[in-house]
Design an enzyme around this catalytic site. Sequence first.
Site, short mmCIF file in Angstrom:
data_model
loop_
_atom_site.label_atom_id
_atom_site.label_comp_id
_atom_site.label_asym_id
_atom_site.label_seq_id
_atom_site.Cartn_x
_atom_site.Cartn_y
_atom_site.Cartn_z
N SER A 131 0.84 -1.20 0.00
CA SER A 131 0.00 0.00 0.00
C SER A 131 0.87 1.25 0.00
CB SER A 131 -0.85 -0.03 1.27
OG SER A 131 -1.41 1.23 1.51
N TYR A 155 -1.93 -1.13 10.94
CA TYR A 155 -2.17 -1.64 9.58
C TYR A 155 -0.97 -1.37 8.68
CZ TYR A 155 -3.77 -1.65 4.73
OH TYR A 155 -3.85 -1.87 3.37
N LYS A 159 1.96 -3.94 6.65
CA LYS A 159 2.40 -3.92 5.24
C LYS A 159 3.93 -3.77 5.17
CE LYS A 159 -1.60 -4.39 3.34
NZ LYS A 159 -1.95 -5.69 2.77
P1 NAD Z 1 -11.15 -6.78 0.96
O1 NAD Z 1 -11.39 -6.80 2.42
O2 NAD Z 1 -12.31 -6.53 0.06
O3 NAD Z 1 -10.47 -8.15 0.50
C1 NAD Z 1 -9.64 -8.91 1.35
C2 NAD Z 1 -10.15 -10.32 1.33
O4 NAD Z 1 -9.32 -11.12 2.15
C3 NAD Z 1 -11.57 -10.43 1.86
O5 NAD Z 1 -12.37 -11.17 0.95
C4 NAD Z 1 -11.40 -11.19 3.18
O6 NAD Z 1 -12.53 -11.99 3.48
C5 NAD Z 1 -10.14 -11.98 2.91
N1 NAD Z 1 -9.39 -12.36 4.11
C6 NAD Z 1 -9.03 -11.56 5.15
N2 NAD Z 1 -8.32 -12.27 6.04
C7 NAD Z 1 -8.22 -13.51 5.55
C8 NAD Z 1 -7.62 -14.71 6.02
N3 NAD Z 1 -6.96 -14.75 7.19
N4 NAD Z 1 -7.70 -15.83 5.27
C9 NAD Z 1 -8.37 -15.81 4.09
N5 NAD Z 1 -8.97 -14.72 3.60
C10 NAD Z 1 -8.89 -13.60 4.32
O7 NAD Z 1 -9.99 -5.74 0.68
P2 NAD Z 1 -9.40 -5.20 -0.69
O8 NAD Z 1 -9.70 -3.76 -0.77
O9 NAD Z 1 -9.76 -6.08 -1.81
O10 NAD Z 1 -7.84 -5.32 -0.35
C11 NAD Z 1 -7.06 -6.43 -0.77
C12 NAD Z 1 -5.65 -6.24 -0.27
O11 NAD Z 1 -5.15 -4.99 -0.76
C13 NAD Z 1 -5.53 -6.16 1.25
O12 NAD Z 1 -4.35 -6.83 1.63
C14 NAD Z 1 -5.41 -4.68 1.52
O13 NAD Z 1 -4.70 -4.42 2.70
C15 NAD Z 1 -4.65 -4.21 0.31
N6 NAD Z 1 -4.86 -2.79 0.00
C16 NAD Z 1 -6.13 -2.33 -0.16
C17 NAD Z 1 -6.34 -0.97 -0.39
C18 NAD Z 1 -7.74 -0.43 -0.52
O14 NAD Z 1 -7.92 0.78 -0.33
N7 NAD Z 1 -8.76 -1.22 -0.86
C19 NAD Z 1 -5.24 -0.10 -0.49
C20 NAD Z 1 -3.96 -0.63 -0.37
C21 NAD Z 1 -3.79 -1.98 -0.10
#
Ligand code: NAD
Length: 346
Positions: A131, A155, A159
């Site tokens: 991120s 958080y 990362k």
């Molecule tokens: P999201 O919550 O929609 O997707 C994450 C998925 O991981 C969910 O479906 C959740 O059920 C699953 N999950 C969580 N813990 C788990 C575990 N222990 N075992 C199996 N599944 C698990 O989030 P997103 O926005 O799609 O983000 C995806 C990744 O990108 C994350 O790692 C997040 O930190 C990173 N990210 C997101 C953003 C954002 O703004 N959306 C920005 C930077 C980084």
Amino acid sequence: MSPSHCVLVTGGAGYIGSHTVLQLLLTGYKTVVIDNFDNSCQIAVNRVQELAGDRAVNLIFHQIDIRDKAELKKLFASTKFDAVIHFAGLKAVGESVQKPLMYYDNNVVGTLTLLEVMEAHGCKKIVFSSSATVYGWPKVLPCTEDFPLSAASPYGRTKLMVEDIFRDIYASDSGWKMIMLRYFNPVGAHPSGYIGEDPLGSPNNLMPFIQQVAVGKLPALKVFGTDYSTKDGTGVRDYIHVSDLANGHLAALRKLSDPEIGCEAYNLGTGKGTSVLEMVAAFEKVSGKKIPLVISGRRPGDAEVVYASTAKAERDLNWKAENGIEEMCRDQWNWASKNPYGYQSK
Ligand code: NAD
Ligand code: UDP
């Protein structure tokens, strides 16, 4: 990495994961998704299958928690994965301050468990969801990948820790190929309006808030700070369409076949900064909805302006975001208006 390969996608039922899985399927990859549905649901997976049409036969889903080593071992013993795209994790900054143990366990211990099982099965290619939060409060702009890294929340530290773990693993064994994608601010939805972001519980980010105000679930958007030294006093971010982000993952997968690639970080952003008020205006224009605003104080920990340098991703991954703010808002509204209650019916 070519389309005949088999890719494991952790967290593939989530927001960014579901859009990426669809792109993988449409490109011809065999795709195995694992998710514990902590922040997603089966309907998202079903809709990806529907959108994939004939290619849906190449999708296999297992409800598995990445911390469940026994289940991961079984999965890796039964399927040979060419690479892993690792999205699974918790992502709410505020919640991470309240529940740091939960975040370290899920995001750090979960990733370690995954890496251990990958290594034991000789699968050493991974793309990880990092991120822009690892840039902390950038002093100069745009953010380039060689900036000093810091974190302002548990958080963000998860990362940063995972990035450090990757760098240490690669230093010990150059057989690994590891790409860390530093996302800026993902927004929007698939143009079909059939899949999109459906955060369980209250939203954390700007766009889901705007969306909930637009569909009448919330009365007004709180604007966190109007006294920043920006064009209109509100915070500036680099918003990127989730479809462009999904394509960035396919570009990273292809890069994993480059003999020269080791452990690298790439920004996925557009390189353009947009203020909160500009985002609201763009959303109002495409939706025809008025978004009432409540001017509120700065949100603790918020940076003033953050946007990406996209040069490294353009050069090495041959990838560039194509959509602008208008397309992002149009597709967000298309999803929101068709699914005011997300994947659930009222
Ligand atoms: P999201 O919550 O929609 O997707 C994450 C998925 O991981 C969910 O479906 C959740 O059920 C699953 N999950 C969580 N813990 C788990 C575990 N222990 N075992 C199996 N599944 C698990 O989030 P997103 O926005 O799609 O983000 C995806 C990744 O990108 C994350 O790692 C997040 O930190 C990173 N990210 C997101 C953003 C954002 O703004 N959306 C920005 C930077 C980084
Ligand atoms: N923001 C806001 N009201 C909200 C949520 C966010 O004014 O309800 C602002 C926030 O202060 C920041 C921008 O919108 O300037 C993007 O915030 P978000 O949480 O989406 O992303 P991040 O700050 O993590 O980059």
